[in-house]
Scaffold this motif. Sequence first.
Motif, PDB file in Angstrom:
ATOM      1  N   ILE A   1       0.844  -1.206   0.000  1.00 60.00           N
ATOM      2  CA  ILE A   1       0.000   0.000   0.000  1.00 60.00           C
ATOM      3  C   ILE A   1       0.873   1.247   0.000  1.00 60.00           C
ATOM      4  O   ILE A   1       0.632   2.205  -0.746  1.00 60.00           O
ATOM      5  CB  ILE A   1      -0.953  -0.010   1.213  1.00 60.00           C
ATOM      6  CG1 ILE A   1      -1.968  -1.141   1.096  1.00 60.00           C
ATOM      7  CG2 ILE A   1      -1.666   1.337   1.343  1.00 60.00           C
ATOM      8  CD1 ILE A   1      -2.837  -1.319   2.332  1.00 60.00           C
ATOM      9  N   ALA A   2       1.921   1.230   0.832  1.00 61.41           N
ATOM     10  CA  ALA A   2       2.826   2.376   0.901  1.00 61.41           C
ATOM     11  C   ALA A   2       3.537   2.598  -0.437  1.00 61.41           C
ATOM     12  O   ALA A   2       3.645   3.735  -0.917  1.00 61.41           O
ATOM     13  CB  ALA A   2       3.858   2.158   2.012  1.00 61.41           C
TER      14      ALA A   2
ATOM     15  N   ASN B   1       2.346   9.513  -5.596  1.00 64.86           N
ATOM     16  CA  ASN B   1       2.553  10.814  -4.965  1.00 64.86           C
ATOM     17  C   ASN B   1       3.905  11.453  -5.289  1.00 64.86           C
ATOM     18  O   ASN B   1       4.020  12.687  -5.300  1.00 64.86           O
ATOM     19  CB  ASN B   1       2.409  10.660  -3.445  1.00 64.86           C
ATOM     20  CG  ASN B   1       2.262  11.983  -2.731  1.00 64.86           C
ATOM     21  OD1 ASN B   1       1.486  12.843  -3.147  1.00 64.86           O
ATOM     22  ND2 ASN B   1       3.011  12.162  -1.650  1.00 64.86           N
ATOM     23  N   MET B   2       4.920  10.637  -5.552  1.00 64.36           N
ATOM     24  CA  MET B   2       6.278  11.154  -5.737  1.00 64.36           C
ATOM     25  C   MET B   2       6.709  11.100  -7.196  1.00 64.36           C
ATOM     26  O   MET B   2       6.491  10.082  -7.873  1.00 64.36           O
ATOM     27  CB  MET B   2       7.267  10.327  -4.894  1.00 64.36           C
ATOM     28  CG  MET B   2       7.088  10.477  -3.401  1.00 64.36           C
ATOM     29  SD  MET B   2       7.646  12.103  -2.858  1.00 64.36           S
ATOM     30  CE  MET B   2       7.229  11.991  -1.119  1.00 64.36           C
TER      31      MET B   2
ATOM     32  N   TYR C   1       1.538  11.085 -10.576  1.00 62.01           N
ATOM     33  CA  TYR C   1       0.198  10.867 -11.114  1.00 62.01           C
ATOM     34  C   TYR C   1      -0.866  11.685 -10.390  1.00 62.01           C
ATOM     35  O   TYR C   1      -1.968  11.854 -10.900  1.00 62.01           O
ATOM     36  CB  TYR C   1      -0.145   9.382 -11.062  1.00 62.01           C
ATOM     37  CG  TYR C   1       0.736   8.570 -11.976  1.00 62.01           C
ATOM     38  CD1 TYR C   1       0.396   8.372 -13.311  1.00 62.01           C
ATOM     39  CD2 TYR C   1       1.921   8.016 -11.508  1.00 62.01           C
ATOM     40  CE1 TYR C   1       1.206   7.639 -14.160  1.00 62.01           C
ATOM     41  CE2 TYR C   1       2.743   7.275 -12.350  1.00 62.01           C
ATOM     42  CZ  TYR C   1       2.387   7.102 -13.668  1.00 62.01           C
ATOM     43  OH  TYR C   1       3.201   6.383 -14.511  1.00 62.01           O
ATOM     44  N   ILE C   2      -0.564  12.145  -9.192  1.00 56.82           N
ATOM     45  CA  ILE C   2      -1.464  13.031  -8.453  1.00 56.82           C
ATOM     46  C   ILE C   2      -0.655  14.229  -7.963  1.00 56.82           C
ATOM     47  O   ILE C   2       0.583  14.208  -7.986  1.00 56.82           O
ATOM     48  CB  ILE C   2      -2.134  12.312  -7.252  1.00 56.82           C
ATOM     49  CG1 ILE C   2      -1.065  11.842  -6.249  1.00 56.82           C
ATOM     50  CG2 ILE C   2      -2.989  11.150  -7.718  1.00 56.82           C
ATOM     51  CD1 ILE C   2      -1.648  11.253  -4.971  1.00 56.82           C
TER      52      ILE C   2
ATOM     53  N   GLU D   1       0.352  15.060   3.343  1.00 58.99           N
ATOM     54  CA  GLU D   1      -0.320  14.093   4.213  1.00 58.99           C
ATOM     55  C   GLU D   1      -0.066  12.662   3.759  1.00 58.99           C
ATOM     56  O   GLU D   1       0.205  11.773   4.578  1.00 58.99           O
ATOM     57  CB  GLU D   1      -1.828  14.385   4.248  1.00 58.99           C
ATOM     58  CG  GLU D   1      -2.214  15.682   4.942  1.00 58.99           C
ATOM     59  CD  GLU D   1      -1.959  16.912   4.088  1.00 58.99           C
ATOM     60  OE1 GLU D   1      -1.735  16.748   2.860  1.00 58.99           O
ATOM     61  OE2 GLU D   1      -1.976  18.029   4.634  1.00 58.99           O
ATOM     62  N   ILE D   2      -0.147  12.439   2.447  1.00 58.01           N
ATOM     63  CA  ILE D   2       0.107  11.090   1.919  1.00 58.01           C
ATOM     64  C   ILE D   2       1.563  10.706   2.141  1.00 58.01           C
ATOM     65  O   ILE D   2       1.866   9.556   2.481  1.00 58.01           O
ATOM     66  CB  ILE D   2      -0.260  11.016   0.427  1.00 58.01           C
ATOM     67  CG1 ILE D   2      -1.771  11.166   0.249  1.00 58.01           C
ATOM     68  CG2 ILE D   2       0.219   9.701  -0.187  1.00 58.01           C
ATOM     69  CD1 ILE D   2      -2.235  11.148  -1.198  1.00 58.01           C
ATOM     70  N   ALA D   3       2.464  11.669   1.971  1.00 56.73           N
ATOM     71  CA  ALA D   3       3.887  11.395   2.164  1.00 56.73           C
ATOM     72  C   ALA D   3       4.177  10.953   3.602  1.00 56.73           C
ATOM     73  O   ALA D   3       4.928   9.996   3.831  1.00 56.73           O
ATOM     74  CB  ALA D   3       4.711  12.635   1.820  1.00 56.73           C
ATOM     75  N   ILE D   4       3.561  11.625   4.562  1.00 59.39           N
ATOM     76  CA  ILE D   4       3.785  11.282   5.970  1.00 59.39           C
ATOM     77  C   ILE D   4       3.087   9.964   6.314  1.00 59.39           C
ATOM     78  O   ILE D   4       3.611   9.150   7.084  1.00 59.39           O
ATOM     79  CB  ILE D   4       3.283  12.416   6.882  1.00 59.39           C
ATOM     80  CG1 ILE D   4       4.077  13.696   6.609  1.00 59.39           C
ATOM     81  CG2 ILE D   4       3.420  12.016   8.344  1.00 59.39           C
ATOM     82  CD1 ILE D   4       5.576  13.546   6.751  1.00 59.39           C
ATOM     83  N   LEU D   5       1.903   9.733   5.743  1.00 64.48           N
ATOM     84  CA  LEU D   5       1.221   8.455   5.954  1.00 64.48           C
ATOM     85  C   LEU D   5       2.081   7.302   5.457  1.00 64.48           C
ATOM     86  O   LEU D   5       2.184   6.262   6.124  1.00 64.48           O
ATOM     87  CB  LEU D   5      -0.121   8.452   5.224  1.00 64.48           C
ATOM     88  CG  LEU D   5      -0.870   7.104   5.188  1.00 64.48           C
ATOM     89  CD1 LEU D   5      -1.242   6.655   6.591  1.00 64.48           C
ATOM     90  CD2 LEU D   5      -2.106   7.191   4.289  1.00 64.48           C
TER      91      LEU D   5
END
Length: 362
Positions: free
Chosen positions: A233-234, A241-242, A259-260, A265-269
């Motif tokens: 998932i990560a 994200n990157m 792609y987004i 927030e996603i990076a830290i998640l």
Amino acid sequence: MYIAVFIQPFPWAFYTASVFIGIAAAVLWTAQGNCLTVNSDEHTIGRNSGIFWALLQSSLFFGNLYIYFAWQGKTQISESDRRTVFIALTVISLVGTVLFFLIRKPDPETVLGEDESSDDQDLDVSEPAQNNMTKAIDAFKKSLKLCVTKEMLLLSITTAYTGLELTFFSGVYGTCIGAVNKFGTEEKSLIGLSGIFIGIGEILGGSLFGLLSKNNRFGRNPVVLLGIVVHFIAFYLIFLNMPGDAPIAPIEGTDSRAYIKPSKEIAILCSFLLGLGDSCFNTQLLSVLGLLHAADSAPAFAVFKFVQSICAAVAFFYSNYLLLHWQLLVMVIFGFFGTISFFAVEWEAAAMVARGSDYRSI
């Protein structure tokens, strides 16, 4: 010594200390694994592995927490700031080294691990003590023999994966975050925040699996399965994200987009998920190695650290050349086959323990 070099760094001292810390880390990991094994049994090895891992990784949380708040808003790190940090770390390292001498020695019957008679102990005492070189050669030979056993070959695939993902979350991912210009002025401080959440994931995973080890009757496989699912998932979120050129971006960073739209927030998640998944794999590897090689665990942990370190070094090398999506693909492949190979070893370990006693501990 390695940490003290950064108080007043010189290139020659840095590279020399790097060699020594590599040697010392191998010895230390082998000793820690052996100490963990001889002070555990089949019912406590899972719990102790979890506690050990949570304590070990707490440095990620507290160290990055200090850096995040102490250096927040700074674009340049002064010599005074650097010295303060590394003097404190040197003192903490010395205290930790002294504490090693306070570790209790287990009872002789616990250390043996097998039903060895006291006559064997008396014989060992009466014989002339082997010199250190002979002992080192014997341990090296045992490690070589262990390398070609079925269980260790299978576990080496899992261990190789932990080496690859260790390099990724400890070196590559933070670099990626810091290289994304679309994160704005907070891109550098996000590196420290990422380290904090990796530490939270590691501590949470180690503590959770340690506390639940007495009540889980399904073995280690569900924990490793959780780890690979969390990592996949990560990896997928990082892929979205990157930007692909983030690992090899110049000092100025990259303005590319994935792609987004890059999300903090996603990076830290993803940082949290990387830490949690890593704790799943490492706690269970320590546990199964301690179970399978209870009588003589040092060679097993030596092989474990050797494979992990080699793969971590290889990952550091290719991380300077491969785009992000290729690095993620390498980890996905090794993660998939490493999980399957761990399952095979765990099923054999479960059968082995079932023949002698109840199998209730992960």
